[in-house]
Design an enzyme around this catalytic site. Structure first.
Site, mmCIF file in Angstrom:
data_model
loop_
_atom_site.group_PDB
_atom_site.id
_atom_site.type_symbol
_atom_site.label_atom_id
_atom_site.label_comp_id
_atom_site.label_asym_id
_atom_site.label_seq_id
_atom_site.Cartn_x
_atom_site.Cartn_y
_atom_site.Cartn_z
ATOM 1 N N GLU A 44 92.322 95.847 2.677
ATOM 2 C CA GLU A 44 93.008 96.957 3.254
ATOM 3 C C GLU A 44 93.941 97.282 2.962
ATOM 4 O O GLU A 44 95.079 96.343 2.808
ATOM 5 C CB GLU A 44 92.583 97.582 5.016
ATOM 6 N N LYS A 111 89.772 105.837 2.964
ATOM 7 C CA LYS A 111 89.358 105.986 4.246
ATOM 8 C C LYS A 111 88.804 107.464 5.556
ATOM 9 O O LYS A 111 89.938 107.864 5.399
ATOM 10 C CB LYS A 111 90.652 104.710 4.458
ATOM 11 N N CYS A 147 88.412 99.632 6.899
ATOM 12 C CA CYS A 147 88.345 98.916 8.856
ATOM 13 C C CYS A 147 87.676 99.817 9.674
ATOM 14 O O CYS A 147 86.559 99.537 10.162
ATOM 15 C CB CYS A 147 89.844 98.876 8.676
#
EC number: 6.3.5.1
Length: 541
Positions: A44, A111, A147
C-alpha cells in the site's frame, strides 16, 4: 502454460523519498522478471510509503508522483501492482493501487474503507473510492483491495461476486503482538467462505513509532496457507500458481517466532531503521548496570552493530560496585565503546548553586532527580559533540506511573522500550542471552532486584508494587480500558489499584515530553491513546 509466478515485494519504503522508492521498485521488478515472475505486487502506498502524514498535503506531491510513474513505466514484460497517491483534477485525493504493464496503466483502484481509529487517520487525507477493479491476465481473474478493505465483509463480498479467482491485497498494516497470527487466522476463514485465493502483501520496516512486520502470505481458496513470508525481513518472495490444480503451490513456511522472539526482532528492526534513516552515525546510552539499559544496549548493538554503539556508566555515591562491574562486563562482552564518567562534580555543583534557594527544606526526590539530570546532561553533551543519537532506556511500566525523571533518564531521541512492560523486559533479556554462545547480559543483571540507585539501599518496590502486579493492573487499565472497580473486582488490593491509576492519570504531562519509541501493543503511549494533560476527570469510583 501450466503455471504462472507471482513475486511478492515485502518492501520497506523510505517515507517521502519518492524517487528512491520508485527506483528500488523498478530494480525489484526487473529482478523478479529475471526470476521469470509474471506479476509483482508491492505494498500500500509503496511509492511514497506509509504513513506519509502531512507530506500528502504538499502542493508538489502530484508532480513527484507523476515523475515516479515515468520511472515505473520503464519496466517491461511483467505486470506491476503497486500503491500510490491518486489526485484527480477535481481535487480529490485517493489511497490507490495501479496495475501497470509495459508502461501502460491497465487500471486504478481507489481504497474504499478509510480507517480512522487507533494509529490511523486516513480520512484526514483521502476520499473513499467506490468502484472495484478486476483484471484478467494469463487466463486468471484478479481483483485488488487495499488493507482495510479486506476486513470489510461487504467490500470483499462485492468483489467476489465479480467472479475473481485471486484477490491481491496491498497492505501497510502496523505490527502489534499477536497481529501476524490474527491476520492469517481471520483471512483463512474468509478465503474459505468466499472461495477465493488471497495474496496478502504487507509493508516491512520501522517508521517513527510504527513497526511494519511484513509477514506476507498467500491462502488458497480452501483455506490452505500456501506461503508465509518471514516477519521483519525485506525481501522478494515468489509463489507459483498451478493452473491445472487451480491453486498456489504449497511452500514450507518460515519458522514461526514465539511472542518474545517476535517482540525482540521487532525492536531491533525499529531501532535500526530509525537510527539509519534519521542520518545518525551511531547511538549513545547510559549503561547503569540495570536490566533496562542492558537490554537497550543489546538491541542497539544487534540493530546497527557494536562498533556504532557507545555506552557510558555514570556512577554516583549510591551506585553499587556490582552495577559498575556488570555494566563494564556487558560492554566488554558486546564489544561496544565504553567509558565511565563520575557525576559527583556535576551533582555537587548543582547542589552548591541550589542550596541558597533551598534554605532549610529537607532533602527529598529533588536531590535524587539532580543525579538523573546530571547524567542526561552528559549524554546530550556527547550526542551534540559526536552526532550520536541518545537512546532513552525507560520501559512502559515506569513511563505509565511516572517513575522516571524529566530531563534526566527520559532524555533521548528514541525510547527503545517505551511500549514494553517491565515483566516483558526480563523475558527479552533472557531471550537475548540464548542467541549467543556467551550470554551478553550478565546473569546478575537479570536476577538482582531492580533499583534506580538514587538513594541508599533503594529498590523499585519501595515506591511501586511488585512488577507482576503493577503490569497486570496497568494492562487492564491501559490496554483493556477497564474501570477502577473492574480491576479491583479481579482481586487486586483496592489501595494499590487506586494508587496506580492515580499515578497513570497524573503523569500524562511527563509522557507527552518523552521520546518516541516503537509501538508493539494496541495501546501504546503515542497516537492511539490521547488524554488531556489538564482535566478534571476522576476514576468512576
Amino acid at each position: 502454460m501450466k503455471s504462472f509466478k507471482i513475486a511478492l515485494a515485502q518492501f520497506s519504503p523510505h517515507i517521502g523519498n519518492i524517487d528512491s522508492n520508485a527506483q528500488r521498485m523498478v530494480e525489484q521488478a526487473n529482478e523478479a522478471k529475471k526470476q521469470n515472475a509474471d506479476l509483482i505486487i508491492f505494498p500500500e502506498l509503496s511509492v511514497i510509503g506509509y504513513p506519509a502524514e502531512d507530506l500528502l498535503l504538499r502542493p508538489n506531491l502530484n508532480k513527484r508522483m507523476q515523475k515516479a510513474f515515468q520511472q515505473l513505466k520503464e519496466v517491461k514484460d511483467i505486470v506491476m501492482v503497486f500503491g500510490f497517491v491518486h489526485q484527480t483534477e477535481e481535487g480529490h485525493r485517493y489511497n490507490s493501487a495501479a496495475v501497470m504493464k509495459d508502461g501502460v496503466v491497465l487500471g486504478v483502484y481507489n481504497k474504499h474503507n478509510l480507517p480512522n481509529y487507533s494509529v490511523f487517520d486516513e480520512k484526514r487525507y483521502f476520499s473513499p473510492g467506490h468502484q472495484h477493479l478486476v483484471f484478467e491476465y494469463l487466463g486468471h481473474k484478479f481483483g485488488v483491495l487495499i488493507c482495510e478493505d479486506i476486513w470489510s465483509i461487504n467490500t470483499v463480498k462485492q468483489l467476489s461476486k465479480l467472479n475473481v479467482e485471486t484477490v491481491l491485497v496491498l497492505n501497510a498494516s502496523p505490527y502489534e503482538v499477536g497481529k501476524p497470527q490474527h491476520r492469517v487466522q481471520t483471512l483463512t476463514e474468509l478465503s474459505k467462505q468466499l472461495n477465493v485465493h488471497l495474496v496478502y502483501l504487507n509493508q516491512v520496516g520501522g517508521q517513527d513509532d510504527l513497526i511494519f512486520d511484513g509477514s506476507s502470505f498467500i491462502i488458497n481458496h480452501d483455506g490452505e496457507v500456501a506461503f508465509q513470508a518471514p516477519s521483519f525481513k525485506e525481501e522478494l518472495y515468489y509463489s507459483e500458481f498451478d493452473i491445472e490444480q487451480k491453486r498456489y503451490k504449497k511452500i514450507d513456511p518460515a519458522p514461526a517466532l514465539d511472542t518474545i522472539a517476535e517482540i525482540y526482532q521487532s525492536l531491533v528492526m525499529a531501532t535500526r531503521d530509525y537510527v539509519q534513516r534519521s542520518g545518525f552515525s551511531g547511538v549513545i546510552l547510559g549503561l547503569s548496570g540495570g536490566i533496562d539499559s542492558a537490554l537497550t544496549l543489546a538491541i542497539a548493538a544487534d540493530a546497527i552493530g557494536a562498533d556504532k554503539v557507545q555506552a557510558v556508566m555514570m556512577p554516583y555515591t549510591y551506585t553499587s560496585q556490582i552495577s559498575v562491574e556488570d555494566a563494564t562486563e556487558q560492554a566488554r562482552r558486546m564489544g561496544v565503546t565504553f567509558g565511565i564518567a563520575e557525576i559527583h562534580p556535576i551533582v555537587n555543583s548543582f547542589m552548591q548553586t541550589l542550596y541558597p534557594f533551598f534554605g532549610n527544606a529537607p532533602a527529598d526526590a529533588t536531590e535524587e532527580n539532580l543525579q538523573a539530570r546530571a547524567r542526561g546532561t552528559l549524554l546530550m553533551g556527547l550526542s551534540n559533540k559526536f552526532g550520536n543519537l541518545v537512546l532513552s532506556t525507560g520501559n512502559k511500566s515506569e513511563l505509565a506511573v511516572g517513575y522516571c525523571t524529566l530531563y534526566g533518564d527520559m532524555v533521548g531521541g528514541f525510547a527503545v522500550l517505551k511500549d514494553v512492560y517491565k515483566t516483558i523486559v526480563f523475558e527479552l533479556a533472557k531471550y537475548r542471552n540464548t542467541l549467543s554462545e556467551t550470554p551478553v547480559i550478565p546473569e546478575r543483571v537479570i536476577t538482582r532486584p531492580p533499583s534506580a540507585e538514587l538513594r541508599p539501599d533503594q529498590k523499585d518496590q519501595d515506591s511501586l508494587p511488585a512488577y507482576d502486579i503493577l503490569d497486570a493492573i496497568l494492562y487492564a487499565y491501559i490496554e483493556e480500558d477497564q474501570s477502577q472497580s473492574d480491576i479491583i473486582a479481579k482481586g487486586f488490593d483496592k489501595e494499590v489499584v487506586e494508587k496506580v491509576i492515580r499515578l497513570v492519570d497524573r503523569n500524562e504531562y511527563k509522557r507527552r515530553q518523552g521520546a518516541i519509541g516503537p509501538r508493539i501493543s494496541s495501546r501504546a503511549f503515542s497516537r492511539e491513546r490521547r488524554y488531556p494533560i489538564v482535566n478534571g476527570w476522576r476514576p468512576d469510583d
